[in-house]
Design a protein around this motif. Structure first.
Motif, short mmCIF file in Angstrom:
data_model
loop_
_atom_site.label_atom_id
_atom_site.label_comp_id
_atom_site.label_asym_id
_atom_site.label_seq_id
_atom_site.Cartn_x
_atom_site.Cartn_y
_atom_site.Cartn_z
N ASN A 392 -5.23 -18.56 -50.85
CA ASN A 392 -6.26 -19.27 -51.63
C ASN A 392 -7.66 -18.84 -51.24
OD1 ASN A 392 -4.53 -20.84 -53.22
ND2 ASN A 392 -4.35 -22.43 -51.67
N GLU A 393 -7.89 -18.65 -49.97
CA GLU A 393 -9.23 -18.26 -49.53
C GLU A 393 -9.54 -16.81 -49.89
OE1 GLU A 393 -9.52 -19.23 -45.42
OE2 GLU A 393 -9.36 -21.40 -45.76
N GLU A 394 -8.52 -15.96 -49.89
CA GLU A 394 -8.74 -14.55 -50.21
C GLU A 394 -9.08 -14.32 -51.67
OE1 GLU A 394 -5.95 -12.20 -46.92
OE2 GLU A 394 -5.01 -13.00 -48.74
N ILE A 395 -8.74 -15.26 -52.55
CA ILE A 395 -9.08 -15.14 -53.96
C ILE A 395 -10.58 -14.88 -54.13
CG2 ILE A 395 -9.35 -16.47 -56.13
CD1 ILE A 395 -6.78 -17.99 -55.29
N PHE A 396 -11.39 -15.48 -53.27
CA PHE A 396 -12.84 -15.49 -53.45
C PHE A 396 -13.53 -14.34 -52.71
CE2 PHE A 396 -11.19 -19.80 -53.82
CZ PHE A 396 -11.61 -20.12 -55.10
N LEU A 397 -12.77 -13.47 -52.07
CA LEU A 397 -13.38 -12.33 -51.39
C LEU A 397 -14.02 -11.39 -52.39
CD1 LEU A 397 -10.63 -11.38 -48.75
CD2 LEU A 397 -12.88 -12.37 -48.28
N ASN A 398 -15.06 -10.70 -51.97
CA ASN A 398 -15.58 -9.58 -52.75
C ASN A 398 -14.42 -8.64 -53.09
OD1 ASN A 398 -16.42 -6.53 -52.34
ND2 ASN A 398 -18.19 -7.59 -53.20
N GLN A 399 -14.38 -8.17 -54.33
CA GLN A 399 -13.21 -7.41 -54.78
C GLN A 399 -12.97 -6.15 -53.94
OE1 GLN A 399 -12.43 -5.53 -58.97
NE2 GLN A 399 -11.66 -7.66 -58.95
N PHE A 400 -14.02 -5.45 -53.57
CA PHE A 400 -13.85 -4.25 -52.74
C PHE A 400 -13.19 -4.62 -51.41
CE2 PHE A 400 -15.27 -1.39 -49.39
CZ PHE A 400 -14.96 -0.14 -49.92
N GLU A 401 -13.67 -5.72 -50.82
CA GLU A 401 -13.12 -6.15 -49.54
C GLU A 401 -11.67 -6.59 -49.67
OE1 GLU A 401 -14.07 -9.42 -45.99
OE2 GLU A 401 -15.46 -9.18 -47.67
N LEU A 402 -11.36 -7.33 -50.75
CA LEU A 402 -9.98 -7.78 -50.97
C LEU A 402 -9.05 -6.59 -51.15
CD1 LEU A 402 -7.89 -10.00 -51.54
CD2 LEU A 402 -8.60 -9.93 -53.95
N LEU A 403 -9.44 -5.65 -51.97
CA LEU A 403 -8.60 -4.47 -52.20
C LEU A 403 -8.40 -3.67 -50.90
CD1 LEU A 403 -10.02 -3.25 -55.63
CD2 LEU A 403 -7.77 -4.25 -55.21
N SER A 404 -9.48 -3.54 -50.15
CA SER A 404 -9.39 -2.78 -48.88
C SER A 404 -8.40 -3.44 -47.93
CB SER A 404 -10.77 -2.68 -48.23
OG SER A 404 -11.67 -1.97 -49.06
N GLN A 405 -8.50 -4.76 -47.79
CA GLN A 405 -7.60 -5.48 -46.88
C GLN A 405 -6.15 -5.33 -47.28
OE1 GLN A 405 -8.55 -9.59 -46.17
NE2 GLN A 405 -10.65 -9.18 -45.54
N LYS A 406 -5.87 -5.47 -48.57
CA LYS A 406 -4.49 -5.43 -49.04
C LYS A 406 -3.91 -4.02 -49.01
CE LYS A 406 -4.30 -9.75 -49.41
NZ LYS A 406 -3.50 -10.51 -48.42
N VAL A 407 -4.72 -3.03 -49.32
CA VAL A 407 -4.26 -1.64 -49.26
C VAL A 407 -3.96 -1.25 -47.82
CG1 VAL A 407 -5.05 0.75 -49.49
CG2 VAL A 407 -5.30 -0.85 -51.40
N ILE A 408 -4.82 -1.63 -46.90
CA ILE A 408 -4.59 -1.34 -45.48
C ILE A 408 -3.33 -2.03 -44.99
CG2 ILE A 408 -5.49 -1.76 -43.15
CD1 ILE A 408 -8.32 -1.35 -44.36
N ALA A 409 -3.17 -3.30 -45.37
CA ALA A 409 -1.99 -4.05 -44.92
C ALA A 409 -0.70 -3.47 -45.47
CB ALA A 409 -2.12 -5.51 -45.35
N ASN A 410 -0.77 -2.83 -46.67
CA ASN A 410 0.42 -2.30 -47.33
C ASN A 410 0.69 -0.83 -46.99
OD1 ASN A 410 2.54 -2.89 -49.36
ND2 ASN A 410 1.50 -1.30 -50.55
N SER A 411 -0.15 -0.24 -46.19
CA SER A 411 -0.04 1.19 -45.92
C SER A 411 0.77 1.48 -44.66
CB SER A 411 -1.44 1.79 -45.77
OG SER A 411 -1.37 3.17 -45.48
N ASP A 412 1.46 2.62 -44.67
CA ASP A 412 2.18 3.09 -43.47
C ASP A 412 1.23 3.84 -42.54
OD1 ASP A 412 4.56 2.09 -44.49
OD2 ASP A 412 5.01 3.95 -45.56
N LEU A 413 0.06 4.18 -43.04
CA LEU A 413 -0.90 4.96 -42.24
C LEU A 413 -1.81 4.04 -41.44
CD1 LEU A 413 -2.00 7.47 -45.04
CD2 LEU A 413 -0.24 7.83 -43.28
N GLU A 414 -2.38 4.59 -40.39
CA GLU A 414 -3.40 3.88 -39.62
C GLU A 414 -4.74 4.20 -40.27
OE1 GLU A 414 -5.30 1.51 -37.49
OE2 GLU A 414 -3.18 1.68 -36.96
N ILE A 415 -5.19 3.30 -41.17
CA ILE A 415 -6.40 3.58 -41.94
C ILE A 415 -7.65 3.14 -41.20
CG2 ILE A 415 -7.62 2.99 -44.09
CD1 ILE A 415 -4.92 2.88 -45.46
#
Length: 530
Positions: A392-415
Motif C-alpha cells: 500500500n505504501e509503495e503505490i505512492f512512490l515516485n514511479q522511477f523509484e518504484l520501478l527501480s526497486q521492483k526491477v532490482i528485487a526481481n533481478s538475478d544480477l547484483e544491480i
C-alpha cells in the motif's frame, strides 16, 4: 471491503505545512487554537457556547428555512435546522466550490468527513447537538475552476460567458452538457440514477446555487446534511459590523500581514491579503473594492463611494458586499455556531494565517481538521498489486523509484553498486591518510579522483539498471499501468476523478462504504479496497 490506513506523510502528496500541523511541530503551534482531538473539542464547545448569541441562531434558522423552501428535505435535515435554535447545538463545517457535478472526487470525502465528525462528537458529548454543514462557495467568480469534471479520462465541460458570482449563474446551456455526459454513461441502473441526478439538478433549477444544493441534498440528506448559501441578505446583515471595520480600518490586512511575516519563516504562504478584502457584488460582476484618492472605488467599474456613502450602502445593501478568501472564514464563523472547519491542505494553509485576526475581532478561531483522503482500489487492482508485490505504501512512490526497486528485487544480477562504492570509499580513505603526510596538491588530487571514480560507478549502476528495465519490460509495463490507473497524471485520484465513475461501478454502496470507512479524527490517509 478492506480498510487500511497509512500516515499522510508516507503518501508524499502532502505539504510540510500539513505534516507539521498533524505532528504538532513547535514551529506551527502558535498559528492554530485548539487541536482536532476530544480535549480540543471540549474547549472549543465552551468557548463557542459563551460567544454565540441566540439572535444569530434565529436569523440563521430563518435564512436556512427560506433557502430550503423549494427543496425536498429529509426529516433529519429538518430536525438539524430546528436544533440550531438551541444554545447547546453546534456545527462542523466544510466548504467547496460549485463545481460542475461536484467536480473532483474529494467533494464526497469532505462532506462525509463532516457528517462522520458530527456523529462522533454526538457520541462523545451527548449533552450537545452537532450539525454537519456544507458551505456552498456561491460568491466565487473563478468560473474556469468549476466549469468541468473528468469522467473516464474525458473532460466534460460547460462553456458559457464568465462574470459575477457563480452561484447566480443561469443553468442555461447545461442541457448540451447533459447530452454529452449521458452518451458516456450507458444504460445501467446506476447510469440511470446519475442521468436523473444531473438532469433534475441542472435542467430543473434556474441557477448554479440551487442546482448544487439539489445534488448535494440528494446525495446526503439522509445523513442530515445542512447546506448553507452565504449569498443571503439576512446572513450578511449579521456580518455588517465586520464589513464596516474592514472598510474603515483595513483590519485584516494589518493583522494578517503580521502573521504572514512570522509564518513565512518556516512555511510557504498560501494567500496574501489586500488592503481591503472585500468585493462589491452585482448581478453580473464581482469586483474588488479599493481606496484611492479618498474614495472607495469598485475596480473595473465607474462605481465610487465616499466614506459616509459606502457605510450607508453596507446597511442598505449588505448583499452587495462579498468577502474574499481572507474574510470569508470570518463570515462563516460569525453566522454559524461552528466548532471546526474541515478542508484540504491548501485551505488549511490559508486558515493558519488567520488566528490573530480572529482574536483581534473577538471571534473564536475554529478547530482546523484536514479532511479525509482516500485511495480506492478495486478487487481486480488489489489482485494485480499482490502479484506485483507492491505494498500500500509503495503505490505512492515516485514511479522511477518504484520501478527501480521492483526491477532490482526481481533481478538475478547484483544491480546495486552500494558495496562497491563503500569499498572504493575505504580505499580512498587510506589514500587520504597517506596524503596528509604530503602537500595539499596531492590531497586535492586524491579527492578529485575519488569523486570521479564514485561518479563513474554511479553512471555504470544507472546504465545497468536501465538495461535490466529493458530486459524486464513486461514487469515494468505492468507496474506502470497499475500505478497510472491508481494515480492518474501522477496525482491522487481524488483530485482527478469524479464520483460518477465510482457510482457507476458500485452504486449507492460506494457512499455507504465511504461513510463506514472514514474516521476524521484518526488523522490518517485511507486506502479502501472495494
Amino acid at each position: 471491503m478492506k480498510i487500511t490506513q497509512i500516515t499522510f506523510k508516507k503518501t508524499g502528496f502532502f505539504s510540510k505545512t500539513m505534516i507539521d500541523y498533524l505532528e504538532k511541530n513547535e514551529h506551527i503551534t502558535s498559528f492554530y487554537h485548539n487541536f482536532p482531538d476530544i480535549n480540543g473539542f471540549h474547549n472549543q464547545i465552551e468557548e463557542k457556547k459563551n460567544s454565540f448569541r441566540l439572535q444569530s441562531r434565529l436569523v440563521l434558522v430563518d435564512a436556512l428555512k427560506n433557502q430550503y423552501k423549494s427543496f425536498d428535505t429529509s426529516t433529519k435535515t429538518d430536525q438539524n435546522i430546528d436544533l440550531l435554535k438551541q444554545q447547546n447545538t453546534f456545527t462542523v463545517t466544510t466548504g467547496h466550490q460549485l463545481n460542475l457535478f461536484t467536480g473532483p472526487l474529494y467533494f464526497l470525502y469532505k462532506i462525509i468527513s463532516t457528517i462522520n465528525l458530527a456523529e462522533e462528537l454526538s457520541e462523545k458529548f451527548p449533552e450537545e447537538n452537532f450539525v454537519p454543514i456544507y458551505w456552498m462557495a456561491t460568491e466565487d467568480h473563478d468560473f474556469d475552476e468549476i466549469n468541468y469534471f473528468n469522467f473516464d479520462g474525458k473532460k466534460v465541460s460547460w462553456n458559457r460567458k464568465d462574470g459575477g458570482a457563480v452561484g447566480r449563474f443561469s443553468t442555461e446551456g447545461l442541457d448540451d452538457v447533459f447530452e454529452v455526459f449521458s452518451d458516456h454513461l450507458g444504460n445501467s441502473k446506476n447510469a440511470d440514477y446519475l442521468k436523473n441526478l444531473f438532469s433534475q439538478g441542472y435542467l430543473k433549477h434556474n441557477n448554479l446555487a440551487d442546482a448544487t444544493r439539489f445534488i448535494a441534498n440528494e446525495l446526503f440528506k439522509e445523513y442530515g446534511l445542512v447546506i448553507v448559501d452565504g449569498d443571503d441578505k439576512n446572513l450578511k446583515q449579521l456580518f455588517t459590523p465586520f464589513v464596516k471595520d474592514e472598510l474603515e480600518n483595513e483590519t485584516s490586512f494589518a493583522v494578517v500581514s503580521k502573521t504572514i511575516a512570522e509564518l513565512e519563516k518556516n512555511y510557504p504562504i498560501q494567500v496574501n491579503p489586500r488592503e481591503i478584502n472585500l468585493f462589491y457584488l452585482g448581478d453580473d460582476f464581482r469586483e474588488r473594492i479599493v481606496f484611492e484618492d479618498n474614495l472607495y472605488k469598485v475596480n473595473n467599474t465607474a462605481i465610487t463611494f465616499t466614506k459616509a456613502k459606502i457605510l450607508k450602502e453596507v446597511d442598505k445593501n449588505p448583499l452587495a458586499f462579498s468577502p474574499n478568501v481572507i474574510m470569508r472564514p470570518l463570515f462563516q464563523e460569525v453566522i454559524l455556531p461552528n466548532l471546526c472547519y474541515i478542508g484540504g491542505g491548501g485551505e488549511m494553509a490559508y486558515w493558519l494565517e488567520l488566528k490573530d485576526y480572529f482574536e483581534h475581532v473577538k471571534v473564536p478561531f475554529p478547530i482546523l481538521l484536514l479532511r479525509n483522503s482516500v485511495q480506492i482500489i478495486s478487487e481486480k487492482q488489489a489482485g494485480k498489486l499482490e502479484k506485483l508485490t507492491i505494498s500500500n505504501e509503495e503505490i505512492f512512490l515516485n514511479q522511477f523509484e518504484l520501478l527501480s526497486q521492483k526491477v532490482i528485487a526481481n533481478s538475478d544480477l547484483e544491480i546495486s553498486f552500494k558495496d562497491k562504492k563503500q569499498f572504493l570509499q575505504q580505499q580512498f580513505a587510506e589514500l587520504k591518510e597517506v596524503a596528509k603526510k604530503t602537500d595539499v596538491t596531492f590531497i586535492n588530487a586524491v579527492n578529485a579522483q575519488e569523486r570521479k571514480q564514485i561518479k563513474g560507478l554511479e553512471n555504470l549502476e544507472k546504465r545497468l539498471l536501465k538495461a535490466e528495465k529493458k530486459r524486464q519490460k513486461d514487469l515494468v509495463d505492468r507496474i506502470t499501468i497499475i500505478q497510472n490507473e491508481l494515480l492518474p497524471n501522477e496525482s491522487l485520484e481524488e483530485r482527478q476523478r469524479n464520483f460518477s465513475e465510482f457510482y457507476l461501478a458500485y452504486g449507492n454502496s460506494f457512499i455507504i462504504n465511504l461513510k463506514e470507512a472514514l474516521k476524521p479524527l484518526e488523522l490518517e490517509f485511507t486506502i479502501l479496497e472495494l
